[in-house]
Motif scaffolding. Structure first.
Motif, PDB file in Angstrom:
ATOM      1  N   ILE A  94     -34.294 -42.155 -82.874  1.00 30.47           N
ATOM      2  CA  ILE A  94     -34.042 -42.531 -81.483  1.00 30.47           C
ATOM      3  C   ILE A  94     -34.106 -44.039 -81.355  1.00 30.47           C
ATOM      4  CG2 ILE A  94     -34.787 -42.295 -79.093  1.00 30.47           C
ATOM      5  CD1 ILE A  94     -36.177 -39.667 -79.903  1.00 30.47           C
ATOM      6  N   GLY A  95     -32.986 -44.637 -80.969  1.00 27.16           N
ATOM      7  CA  GLY A  95     -32.949 -46.076 -80.774  1.00 27.16           C
ATOM      8  C   GLY A  95     -33.137 -46.437 -79.316  1.00 27.16           C
ATOM      9  N   THR A  96     -34.030 -47.382 -79.052  1.00 28.84           N
ATOM     10  CA  THR A  96     -34.258 -47.814 -77.675  1.00 28.84           C
ATOM     11  C   THR A  96     -34.346 -49.329 -77.599  1.00 28.84           C
ATOM     12  OG1 THR A  96     -35.695 -47.607 -75.728  1.00 28.84           O
ATOM     13  CG2 THR A  96     -36.786 -47.670 -77.872  1.00 28.84           C
ATOM     14  N   PRO A  97     -33.706 -49.948 -76.619  1.00 29.43           N
ATOM     15  CA  PRO A  97     -33.904 -51.387 -76.430  1.00 29.43           C
ATOM     16  C   PRO A  97     -35.386 -51.699 -76.218  1.00 29.43           C
ATOM     17  CG  PRO A  97     -32.018 -50.642 -75.166  1.00 29.43           C
ATOM     18  CD  PRO A  97     -32.703 -49.408 -75.691  1.00 29.43           C
ATOM     19  N   ILE A  98     -35.848 -52.785 -76.815  1.00 29.66           N
ATOM     20  CA  ILE A  98     -37.262 -53.151 -76.689  1.00 29.66           C
ATOM     21  C   ILE A  98     -37.426 -54.568 -76.149  1.00 29.66           C
ATOM     22  CG2 ILE A  98     -37.620 -54.097 -79.008  1.00 29.66           C
ATOM     23  CD1 ILE A  98     -39.983 -51.603 -77.271  1.00 29.66           C
ATOM     24  N   SER A  99     -36.350 -55.360 -76.154  1.00 26.27           N
ATOM     25  CA  SER A  99     -36.434 -56.719 -75.598  1.00 26.27           C
ATOM     26  C   SER A  99     -36.199 -56.653 -74.090  1.00 26.27           C
ATOM     27  CB  SER A  99     -35.390 -57.631 -76.242  1.00 26.27           C
ATOM     28  OG  SER A  99     -34.082 -57.256 -75.862  1.00 26.27           O
ATOM     29  N   TYR A 100     -36.843 -57.556 -73.384  1.00 30.95           N
ATOM     30  CA  TYR A 100     -36.684 -57.561 -71.931  1.00 30.95           C
ATOM     31  C   TYR A 100     -35.244 -57.825 -71.522  1.00 30.95           C
ATOM     32  CZ  TYR A 100     -41.801 -57.874 -71.908  1.00 30.95           C
ATOM     33  OH  TYR A 100     -43.133 -57.635 -72.098  1.00 30.95           O
ATOM     34  N   ILE A 101     -34.538 -58.661 -72.274  1.00 28.60           N
ATOM     35  CA  ILE A 101     -33.157 -58.974 -71.908  1.00 28.60           C
ATOM     36  C   ILE A 101     -32.290 -57.723 -71.961  1.00 28.60           C
ATOM     37  CG2 ILE A 101     -32.457 -59.677 -74.249  1.00 28.60           C
ATOM     38  CD1 ILE A 101     -30.714 -61.828 -72.906  1.00 28.60           C
ATOM     39  N   GLN A 102     -32.527 -56.852 -72.943  1.00 30.34           N
ATOM     40  CA  GLN A 102     -31.736 -55.623 -73.014  1.00 30.34           C
ATOM     41  C   GLN A 102     -32.223 -54.572 -72.027  1.00 30.34           C
ATOM     42  OE1 GLN A 102     -30.665 -53.874 -76.692  1.00 30.34           O
ATOM     43  NE2 GLN A 102     -29.460 -55.632 -77.308  1.00 30.34           N
ATOM     44  N   ILE A 103     -33.535 -54.495 -71.837  1.00 31.42           N
ATOM     45  CA  ILE A 103     -34.070 -53.500 -70.896  1.00 31.42           C
ATOM     46  C   ILE A 103     -33.579 -53.768 -69.476  1.00 31.42           C
ATOM     47  CG2 ILE A 103     -36.186 -52.630 -69.807  1.00 31.42           C
ATOM     48  CD1 ILE A 103     -37.598 -53.150 -72.512  1.00 31.42           C
ATOM     49  N   TYR A 104     -33.681 -55.016 -69.053  1.00 37.52           N
ATOM     50  CA  TYR A 104     -33.367 -55.350 -67.663  1.00 37.52           C
ATOM     51  C   TYR A 104     -31.880 -55.599 -67.424  1.00 37.52           C
ATOM     52  CZ  TYR A 104     -38.374 -55.672 -66.782  1.00 37.52           C
ATOM     53  OH  TYR A 104     -39.709 -55.370 -66.652  1.00 37.52           O
ATOM     54  N   THR A 105     -31.168 -56.106 -68.440  1.00 38.53           N
ATOM     55  CA  THR A 105     -29.754 -56.440 -68.253  1.00 38.53           C
ATOM     56  C   THR A 105     -28.827 -55.325 -68.721  1.00 38.53           C
ATOM     57  OG1 THR A 105     -30.278 -58.776 -68.553  1.00 38.53           O
ATOM     58  CG2 THR A 105     -27.971 -58.148 -68.752  1.00 38.53           C
ATOM     59  N   LYS A 106     -29.049 -54.825 -69.933  1.00 36.06           N
ATOM     60  CA  LYS A 106     -28.189 -53.786 -70.491  1.00 36.06           C
ATOM     61  C   LYS A 106     -28.435 -52.432 -69.823  1.00 36.06           C
ATOM     62  CE  LYS A 106     -27.270 -51.410 -74.890  1.00 36.06           C
ATOM     63  NZ  LYS A 106     -27.623 -51.388 -76.343  1.00 36.06           N
ATOM     64  N   LEU A 107     -29.698 -52.046 -69.738  1.00 33.26           N
ATOM     65  CA  LEU A 107     -30.028 -50.732 -69.171  1.00 33.26           C
ATOM     66  C   LEU A 107     -30.287 -50.773 -67.672  1.00 33.26           C
ATOM     67  CD1 LEU A 107     -32.417 -49.107 -71.807  1.00 33.26           C
ATOM     68  CD2 LEU A 107     -29.950 -48.828 -71.558  1.00 33.26           C
ATOM     69  N   LYS A 108     -30.643 -51.963 -67.187  1.00 37.28           N
ATOM     70  CA  LYS A 108     -31.038 -52.118 -65.778  1.00 37.28           C
ATOM     71  C   LYS A 108     -32.219 -51.201 -65.436  1.00 37.28           C
ATOM     72  CE  LYS A 108     -26.383 -53.513 -64.443  1.00 37.28           C
ATOM     73  NZ  LYS A 108     -26.686 -54.932 -64.696  1.00 37.28           N
ATOM     74  N   LYS A 109     -33.170 -51.143 -66.375  1.00 36.37           N
ATOM     75  CA  LYS A 109     -34.399 -50.371 -66.206  1.00 36.37           C
ATOM     76  C   LYS A 109     -35.587 -51.325 -66.336  1.00 36.37           C
ATOM     77  CE  LYS A 109     -32.198 -46.398 -65.996  1.00 36.37           C
ATOM     78  NZ  LYS A 109     -32.155 -45.576 -64.759  1.00 36.37           N
ATOM     79  N   ASN A 110     -36.797 -50.744 -66.486  1.00 35.50           N
ATOM     80  CA  ASN A 110     -37.981 -51.583 -66.676  1.00 35.50           C
ATOM     81  C   ASN A 110     -38.837 -51.046 -67.818  1.00 35.50           C
ATOM     82  OD1 ASN A 110     -39.761 -49.491 -65.629  1.00 35.50           O
ATOM     83  ND2 ASN A 110     -39.035 -50.049 -63.596  1.00 35.50           N
ATOM     84  N   LYS A 111     -39.902 -51.771 -68.144  1.00 42.06           N
ATOM     85  CA  LYS A 111     -40.733 -51.435 -69.296  1.00 42.06           C
ATOM     86  C   LYS A 111     -41.364 -50.053 -69.169  1.00 42.06           C
ATOM     87  CE  LYS A 111     -43.392 -54.998 -68.887  1.00 42.06           C
ATOM     88  NZ  LYS A 111     -44.521 -55.914 -69.193  1.00 42.06           N
ATOM     89  N   VAL A 112     -41.809 -49.717 -67.981  1.00 41.61           N
ATOM     90  CA  VAL A 112     -42.460 -48.417 -67.764  1.00 41.61           C
ATOM     91  C   VAL A 112     -41.467 -47.291 -68.002  1.00 41.61           C
ATOM     92  CG1 VAL A 112     -43.596 -46.949 -66.065  1.00 41.61           C
ATOM     93  CG2 VAL A 112     -44.149 -49.392 -66.165  1.00 41.61           C
ATOM     94  N   PHE A 136     -36.690 -49.784 -82.599  1.00 40.33           N
ATOM     95  CA  PHE A 136     -36.832 -50.799 -81.559  1.00 40.33           C
ATOM     96  C   PHE A 136     -35.656 -51.771 -81.664  1.00 40.33           C
ATOM     97  CE2 PHE A 136     -41.775 -50.471 -81.317  1.00 40.33           C
ATOM     98  CZ  PHE A 136     -41.650 -49.317 -80.562  1.00 40.33           C
ATOM     99  N   GLU A 137     -34.680 -51.582 -80.787  1.00 40.54           N
ATOM    100  CA  GLU A 137     -33.483 -52.417 -80.813  1.00 40.54           C
ATOM    101  C   GLU A 137     -33.771 -53.799 -80.233  1.00 40.54           C
ATOM    102  OE1 GLU A 137     -30.462 -50.275 -78.716  1.00 40.54           O
ATOM    103  OE2 GLU A 137     -30.582 -48.517 -80.033  1.00 40.54           O
TER     104      GLU A 137
END
Length: 270
Positions: A94-112, A136-137
Motif C-alpha cells: 500500500i503506497g501512501t503520500p507521506i510528505s505534507y506537500i503531497q498530502i495537502y496538495t495532491k490528495l487535499k487531505k490532512n495528516k490525521v 511512504f511516498e
C-alpha cells in the motif's frame, strides 16, 4: 561473511511506468517467471486496479511462480485493496503520500486522514489473511517526525516493513543513510529503500541504504522507470556483491535483461 539482503524487482510495476514502455500480459508473465527462476526474492508484479486483464495476469503469476514472493501495488484506497485481494497475492503493498506537500496538495487531505485511512486499508487486507507492506511516498521530502509516528502506528497493526520512497529523486547517499538509520532507531521495523535516478545516484543511494540497515532494495531491469528510471538491478548487484549476498547470480540478470530487450526492442534498456 556477506550480509544477506533482499531484492524487490519492480520492473513490471514501476518500470512499466516509463514513457513508451507497454507490455502485454503474456510478456509480463514471461518476465515474472524469469525473475522468479533467477532467485529474485520479491516481484512487484502489477496493479490490480488497472482492471480484469491485470488481475487475470496476476492470478497466472501466482499459479505458476515457484519461489519468489509476489506483491501487488495499491493506493491507500479501500477499493484498490478489494481489487488486490481478488488476486490472492503473497503481499499487498500500500503506497501512501507521506510528505505534507503531497498530502495537502495532491490528495487535499490532512495528516490525521492519512493515518486513519491506512488503518482501514490494512484491516481489509489482513482480514483476508494477506501480508501488507506500506510505502511512504515522497519520503525524501517528508517530515521525519511524521514518518516515525506513522511507522509506529502501522507497526502496532502488524506491519513489519516500511518502504522509504524517493518519489521525486532528490536523495543523496548521506541523506539516505541518515533516514534509514533514524527510522530504524525509532521503530522496530524493517526498511525497504526505493529510489529514482534523477540525480544519477540511484545505485549509490541504494547501497548506502543497505549499509545503514535496510533489508530490502527496489530495482528494475535495465534501470527502467518513470523519468530517469529506478535503481538498475544488474548494476546494484555488481557494485554491492562484495558487501551483500542477494542470492542472485548477476550473469543470470543479464539473460533476463536480454529477453526483455527482445520484447521491447533494442535501445529501450540502458
Amino acid at each position: 561473511m556477506r550480509e544477506k539482503r533482499k531484492i524487490v524487482d519492480t520492473t513490471l510495476r514501476d518500470g512499466e511506468q516509463q514513457a513508451g514502455i507497454a507490455l502485454r500480459p503474456e510478456e509480463k508473465l514471461e518476465i515474472a517467471l524469469l525473475l522468479d527462476a533467477i532467485g529474485v526474492h520479491e516481484i512487484e508484479a502489477g496493479i490490480p486496479s488497472l482492471g480484469a486483464g491485470e488481475i487475470s495476469y496476476l492470478k497466472a503469476v501466482m499459479k505458476r511462480k515457484k519461489q519468489a514472493q509476489i506483491s501487488v501495488w495499491t493506493r491507500a484506497n479501500t477499493e484498490d485493496i478489494k481489487h488486490a485481494t481478488c488476486c490472492s497475492p503473497d503481499i499487498i503493498h500500500i503506497g501512501t503520500p507521506i510528505s505534507y506537500i503531497q498530502i495537502y496538495t495532491k490528495l487535499k487531505k490532512n495528516k490525521v486522514w492519512i493515518q486513519k485511512n491506512l488503518v482501514d486499508c490494512i484491516e481489509i487486507a489482513h482480514n483476508q489473511g494477506i501480508e501488507v507492506t506500506i510505502g511512504f511516498e515522497d519520503a525524501s521530502r517528508a517530515d521525519m517526525g511524521y514518518i516515525i509516528s506513522t511507522a509506529k502506528l502501522v507497526s502496532k497493526l502488524g506491519i513489519k516493513l516500511i518502504r522509504i520512497a524517493d518519489t521525486v529523486g532528490v536523495l543523496t547517499p548521506s541523506r539516505t543513510r541518515t533516514m534509514v538509520q533514524e527510522l530504524m532507531n525509532q521503530v522496530d521495523i524493517e526498511v525497504e529503500i526505493h529510489v529514482h535516478n534523477d540525480l544519477g545516484m540511484a545505485v549509490a543511494n541504494s547501497i548506502e541504504g543497505l549499509k545503514a540497515g535496510a533489508s530490502h532494495v527496489d530495482c528494475t531491469l535495465g534501470g527502467l522507470g518513470e523519468r530517469t528510471g529506478n535503481c538498475n538491478l544488474y548494476d546494484l548487484v555488481h557494485a554491492a556483491e562484495r558487501y551483500f549476498d542477494f542470492g542472485i547470480n548477476k550473469s543470470h540478470i543479464k539473460k533476463v535483461e536480454q529477453r526483455l530487450e527482445q520484447i521491447l526492442g533494442k535501445g529501450q534498456l540502458a
